[in-house]
Design an enzyme around this catalytic site. Structure first.
Site, PDB file in Angstrom:
ATOM      1  N   LEU A 185       2.407   5.449  17.249  1.00  0.00           N
ATOM      2  CA  LEU A 185       1.547   5.821  16.127  1.00  0.00           C
ATOM      3  C   LEU A 185       0.104   5.483  16.504  1.00  0.00           C
ATOM      4  CD1 LEU A 185       1.112   6.530  13.050  1.00  0.00           C
ATOM      5  CD2 LEU A 185       1.526   4.117  12.564  1.00  0.00           C
ATOM      6  N   ARG A 233     -23.516  -1.334  -1.769  1.00  0.00           N
ATOM      7  CA  ARG A 233     -22.828  -2.170  -2.760  1.00  0.00           C
ATOM      8  C   ARG A 233     -23.383  -3.588  -2.660  1.00  0.00           C
ATOM      9  NH1 ARG A 233     -16.601  -0.038  -3.018  1.00  0.00           N
ATOM     10  NH2 ARG A 233     -17.170   2.126  -3.336  1.00  0.00           N
ATOM     11  N   SER A 281     -17.883   3.583   4.249  1.00  0.00           N
ATOM     12  CA  SER A 281     -18.836   4.668   4.548  1.00  0.00           C
ATOM     13  C   SER A 281     -20.240   4.072   4.691  1.00  0.00           C
ATOM     14  CB  SER A 281     -18.827   5.696   3.412  1.00  0.00           C
ATOM     15  OG  SER A 281     -19.507   5.163   2.286  1.00  0.00           O
ATOM     16  N   ARG A 283     -11.545   0.002  -9.356  1.00  0.00           N
ATOM     17  CA  ARG A 283     -11.042   0.280 -10.715  1.00  0.00           C
ATOM     18  C   ARG A 283      -9.707  -0.425 -10.961  1.00  0.00           C
ATOM     19  NH1 ARG A 283     -11.379   6.507 -10.125  1.00  0.00           N
ATOM     20  NH2 ARG A 283     -11.640   5.882  -7.954  1.00  0.00           N
ATOM     21  N   TRP A 284      -8.875  -0.483  -9.921  1.00  0.00           N
ATOM     22  CA  TRP A 284      -7.582  -1.169 -10.041  1.00  0.00           C
ATOM     23  C   TRP A 284      -7.807  -2.633 -10.436  1.00  0.00           C
ATOM     24  CZ3 TRP A 284      -5.117  -5.335  -7.814  1.00  0.00           C
ATOM     25  CH2 TRP A 284      -3.726  -5.395  -7.937  1.00  0.00           C
ATOM     26  N   LEU A 317     -14.544  15.386  -0.919  1.00  0.00           N
ATOM     27  CA  LEU A 317     -14.346  14.888   0.447  1.00  0.00           C
ATOM     28  C   LEU A 317     -15.148  13.630   0.748  1.00  0.00           C
ATOM     29  CD1 LEU A 317     -14.216  17.908   2.886  1.00  0.00           C
ATOM     30  CD2 LEU A 317     -12.413  16.333   2.203  1.00  0.00           C
ATOM     31  N   SER A 318     -16.270  13.450   0.055  1.00  0.00           N
ATOM     32  CA  SER A 318     -17.115  12.268   0.274  1.00  0.00           C
ATOM     33  C   SER A 318     -17.421  12.042   1.758  1.00  0.00           C
ATOM     34  CB  SER A 318     -16.470  11.023  -0.344  1.00  0.00           C
ATOM     35  OG  SER A 318     -16.318  11.195  -1.724  1.00  0.00           O
ATOM     36  N   ASP A 378      -9.050   5.298  -2.128  1.00  0.00           N
ATOM     37  CA  ASP A 378      -9.978   5.145  -3.245  1.00  0.00           C
ATOM     38  C   ASP A 378      -9.290   4.516  -4.463  1.00  0.00           C
ATOM     39  OD1 ASP A 378     -12.383   5.321  -4.494  1.00  0.00           O
ATOM     40  OD2 ASP A 378     -12.219   7.435  -5.013  1.00  0.00           O
ATOM     41  N   GLU A 393     -22.717   4.756   3.033  1.00  0.00           N
ATOM     42  CA  GLU A 393     -23.232   4.542   1.663  1.00  0.00           C
ATOM     43  C   GLU A 393     -22.708   3.225   1.073  1.00  0.00           C
ATOM     44  OE1 GLU A 393     -21.774   7.526   2.644  1.00  0.00           O
ATOM     45  OE2 GLU A 393     -23.770   8.378   3.003  1.00  0.00           O
ATOM     46  N   HIS A 408      -9.685  -4.837  -3.217  1.00  0.00           N
ATOM     47  CA  HIS A 408      -9.695  -4.563  -1.773  1.00  0.00           C
ATOM     48  C   HIS A 408      -8.605  -5.375  -1.069  1.00  0.00           C
ATOM     49  CE1 HIS A 408     -13.176  -2.160  -2.352  1.00  0.00           C
ATOM     50  NE2 HIS A 408     -14.015  -3.160  -2.580  1.00  0.00           N
TER      51      HIS A 408
HETATM   52  C1  FPP Z   1     -12.628   2.573  -1.924  1.00  0.00           C
HETATM   53  O1  FPP Z   1     -12.317   2.117  -3.225  1.00  0.00           O
HETATM   54  C2  FPP Z   1     -12.235   1.567  -0.941  1.00  0.00           C
HETATM   55  C3  FPP Z   1     -13.065   0.941  -0.100  1.00  0.00           C
HETATM   56  C4  FPP Z   1     -14.531   1.200  -0.044  1.00  0.00           C
HETATM   57  C5  FPP Z   1     -12.598  -0.103   0.831  1.00  0.00           C
HETATM   58  C6  FPP Z   1     -11.254   0.145   1.478  1.00  0.00           C
HETATM   59  C7  FPP Z   1     -10.828  -1.073   2.173  1.00  0.00           C
HETATM   60  C8  FPP Z   1      -9.588  -1.589   2.134  1.00  0.00           C
HETATM   61  C9  FPP Z   1      -8.424  -0.933   1.510  1.00  0.00           C
HETATM   62  C10 FPP Z   1      -9.405  -2.908   2.782  1.00  0.00           C
HETATM   63  C11 FPP Z   1      -8.453  -2.923   3.919  1.00  0.00           C
HETATM   64  C12 FPP Z   1      -8.847  -2.146   5.080  1.00  0.00           C
HETATM   65  C13 FPP Z   1      -8.548  -2.513   6.356  1.00  0.00           C
HETATM   66  C14 FPP Z   1      -8.890  -1.576   7.440  1.00  0.00           C
HETATM   67  C15 FPP Z   1      -7.898  -3.775   6.698  1.00  0.00           C
HETATM   68  P1  FPP Z   1     -13.499   1.769  -4.228  1.00  0.00           P
HETATM   69  O2  FPP Z   1     -13.903   0.373  -3.984  1.00  0.00           O
HETATM   70  O3  FPP Z   1     -14.580   2.782  -4.077  1.00  0.00           O
HETATM   71  O4  FPP Z   1     -12.778   1.901  -5.615  1.00  0.00           O
HETATM   72  P2  FPP Z   1     -13.408   2.442  -6.960  1.00  0.00           P
HETATM   73  O5  FPP Z   1     -13.679   3.905  -6.763  1.00  0.00           O
HETATM   74  O6  FPP Z   1     -12.325   2.193  -7.956  1.00  0.00           O
HETATM   75  O7  FPP Z   1     -14.647   1.652  -7.240  1.00  0.00           O
END
Ligand code: FPP
Length: 233
Positions: free
Chosen positions: A113, A53, A47, A6-7, A177-178, A2, A49, A19
């Site tokens: 792994l 987006r 997810s 925001r990053w 936990l979402s 997560d 949900e 991402h």
């Molecule tokens: C949650 O942060 C992250 C996601 C919904 C996407 C996760 C996907 C990756 C890290 C890409 C790489 C994955 C693979 C399997 C190659 P958020 O977008 O909800 O962040 P926020 O809470 O700051 O809005």
């Protein structure tokens, strides 16, 4: 994983940039797992949900999953890493489904792994799906439906061979936990970290594991020498 959005926002960049950076972080974390003795890693990537987006973000994520599965298939295979996808894959783009089938088949016997990627995964959906599987199994085989054991339910989860997680780490500062692995996390230890996923490092992973080793896991029993902190795996 997560905090990607925001990053990116903190840096004045679009969410997708977060991402992309998050995907790089994931490759570093996977490479560091064997050094910490980790044999199973599950990452929450999408997810049900998350479909809500914007189309731009959803499409970028679907593309990113394909790009990374294709780009790292060779390395994962050489490094004896098994890839499993958990979640409702029939709703994913067909090209991604084909790629998933390919990488799962190629790596299915690997043992160093196991990396599970939760894609279009919801914990409640997994339990509903398991209930449907058990009902269909009963109807098809005419075996008695009841009593139902915990082992029966586990056998109908998306990946029955994956042990319950010892440790859950959530980055990004939220403490919930979402809808993640609701059955499997019954006795898991939780570590919540403020840093956003793109900033998460192998050292952070090591520190979370050190915290985990300091916990006493009693599984509802009274303290004994066997469940003292030093005896944690
Ligand atoms: C949650 O942060 C992250 C996601 C919904 C996407 C996760 C996907 C990756 C890290 C890409 C790489 C994955 C693979 C399997 C190659 P958020 O977008 O909800 O962040 P926020 O809470 O700051 O809005």
């Amino acid at each position: 994983m997560d905090g990607n959005g925001r990053w990116a926002s903190d840096r004045g960049k679009p969410r997708v940039f977060g991402h992309q950076q998050g995907a790089k972080t994931l490759t570093h974390i996977i490479r560091s797992c064997p050094k910490y003795g980790i044999t199973h890693l599950t990452v929450y990537a999408f997810s049900p949900e998350n479909w809500q987006r914007g189309a731009l973000e959803v499409n970028a994520l679907m593309r990113l999953f394909q790009i990374y599965l294709r780009a790292y298939m060779g390395e994962l295979d050489r490094e004896n890493v098994q890839i499993r996808i958990i979640g409702e894959r029939s709703k994913l783009p067909t090209v991604l489904q084909r790629m998933i089938e390919k990488i799962e088949t190629k790596t299915k016997n690997h043992t160093r792994l196991v990396v599970q990627v939760a894609l279009n995964y919801g914990g409640r959906d997994e339990l509903l799906h398991a209930a449907e599987t058990l009902i269909a199994r009963h109807q098809n085989t005419k075996t008695p439906a009841l009593p139902l054991t915990q082992e029966d339910l586990v056998s109908a989860l998306w990946n029955p061979s994956c042990p319950d997680p010892d440790l859950l780490i959530r980055t990004g500062g939220e403490m919930r936990l979402s809808n993640f692995m609701l059955w499997q996390l019954a006795y898991t230890e939780f570590v919540f970290l403020p840093q956003y996923w793109p900033d998460f490092t192998a050292d952070d992973l090591g520190q979370a594991i050190a915290q985990f080793k300091g916990r006493q896991r009693r599984f509802g029993r009274i303290p004994t020498e066997q469940n003292a902190p030093e005896s944690n795996p």
